[in-house]
Design a protein around this motif. Structure first.
Motif, PDB file in Angstrom:
ATOM      1  N   ILE A 144       0.836  -1.200   0.000  1.00  0.00           N
ATOM      2  CA  ILE A 144       0.000   0.000   0.000  1.00  0.00           C
ATOM      3  C   ILE A 144       0.873   1.253   0.000  1.00  0.00           C
ATOM      4  N   ALA A 145       1.938   1.249   0.821  1.00  0.00           N
ATOM      5  CA  ALA A 145       2.841   2.405   0.876  1.00  0.00           C
ATOM      6  C   ALA A 145       3.509   2.620  -0.480  1.00  0.00           C
ATOM      7  N   TYR A 146       3.940   1.525  -1.112  1.00  0.00           N
ATOM      8  CA  TYR A 146       4.588   1.632  -2.425  1.00  0.00           C
ATOM      9  C   TYR A 146       3.609   2.190  -3.461  1.00  0.00           C
ATOM     10  N   GLY A 147       2.357   1.721  -3.404  1.00  0.00           N
ATOM     11  CA  GLY A 147       1.357   2.201  -4.365  1.00  0.00           C
ATOM     12  C   GLY A 147       1.080   3.687  -4.225  1.00  0.00           C
ATOM     13  N   ILE A 148       0.916   4.167  -2.979  1.00  0.00           N
ATOM     14  CA  ILE A 148       0.644   5.594  -2.757  1.00  0.00           C
ATOM     15  C   ILE A 148       1.855   6.441  -3.139  1.00  0.00           C
TER      16      ILE A 148
END
Length: 341
Positions: A26-30
């Motif tokens: 999720i952090a990588y996507g954002i």
């Protein structure tokens, strides 16, 4: 309370690792969305991804530096153990050095790398602690998740690529953790005074099922006789490689802490092992805590043991505080005892 593991087929997977993986994705996507219009987006993401891998690798391999003798005797320990908190520090140092070197080599702005990394971490912690709060409703985890969510929003919208605001966010984070760790919210205390009202079972929070078994010396030991001690109920077998890996760690821990009302019951699943092998194993590994022989599978069935080694950490009132599947390191045992005090 959230279970520590889920089973994929017959393979146990720690919930915490799934939470870490999900939070990281999720952090990588954002972060990917934030950097979508930046000309150096691919390079920034590549460098940060490599830094994470380097940090993990150094953390894992640092066990060799911290325990060279044990590694020499048991090379396969590297599969099961890591460098603990010291290894994390070494991993972070290695990752930072890599980022500094990559910034110069790839001609990247170090401020941009620094900002992107901190933003990614704040998003990761916001999601991770939010998931932990949702599963166990610990007040501290909820506050930490809210704090990192606000901080991530601030960095995402108002602190873009600005080093001063990024450093300020780190200082605020340090202050926040300092405050929360020095308040009652920093730990979770459970009332175990009325043990009689607690259901007997094998989940954390249950009263540990009682049993009695013969030791390799022919004496009978009963779990309930050890009330007043923190007890590790370790179910194992001589033919199990991770069981062999953890034994030196357990022996070392017991050597240093056996006088502190801490006991280890090494319950050998003798119905699938050999008493002769167990006695030889005890001599070879210089085991200094009681080895119990489960010749009829009584304890194994009582504790529903599927994967080994499996260890139940029981507090001084006979309540199970942790169930750990897989080998334990010295550092893990220290943490388990702290949580059970």
């Amino acid at each position: 309370m959230m279970e520590n593991y889920i089973s994929i087929g017959s393979f146990p997977v720690k919930i915490v690792w799934l939470a870490i993986l999900g939070s990281a994705l999720i952090a990588y996507g954002i972060l990917n969305v934030k950097l979508r219009k930046e000309p150096d987006k691919k390079q920034l993401l590549d460098v940060l991804s490599n830094a994470i891998v380097i940090c993990w690798f150094v953390w894992k391999i640092s066990y060799v530096l911290l325990h060279p003798v044990l590694t020499f005797k048991q090379p396969f320990n590297l599969i099961y153990f890591n460098g603990g908190e010291t290894g994390v520090v070494l991993g972070i140092i290695a990752a930072v050095l890599y980022l500094l070197r990559s910034a110069g080599k790839r001609e990247l702005d170090r401020n941009r790398i620094f900002y992107s990394g901190i933003l990614g971490l704040t998003i990761f912690f916001a999601v991770y602690f939010g998931a932990h709060f949702a599963s166990e409703t610990v007040a501290a985890d909820g506050l930490i998740s809210i704090f990192f969510t606000i901080l991530a929003f601030y960095l995402y919208t108002y602190g873009s690529f600005q080093l001063k605001k990024t450093v300020l966010s780190m200082l605020v984070t340090a202050l926040f953790f300092s405050v929360i760790n020095n308040t009652p919210l920093g730990g979770k205390k459970e009332d175990t005074a009325a043990v009689e009202t607690v259901a007997t079972g094998i989940k954390p929070g249950n009263k540990a099922p009682d049993f009695d078994l013969k030791t390799i010396d022919g004496e009978t030991m009963r779990l309930s006789d050890l009330k007043g001690n923190v007890v590790f109920i370790n179910l194992w077998a001589t033919w199990c490689p991770p069981c062999r890996a953890e034994m030196p760690e357990m022996v070392r821990y017991y050597n240093e802490h056996s006088s502190e009302k801490i006991e280890i019951l090494a319950v050998n699943l003798t119905d699938s092992d050999s008493e002769k092998e167990v006695k030889q194993f005890a001599d070879d590994y210089k085991i200094n805590f009681p080895i119990l022989l489960d010749t009829e599978g009584k304890a194994g069935n009582l504790y529903k043991t599927v994967s080994i080694p499996t260890t139940f950490i029981v507090d001084k009132k006979g309540i199970i505080r942790e169930k750990h599947i897989g080998p334990m390191s010295y550092e893990m045992m220290e943490e388990f005892v702290k949580a059970a005090q």
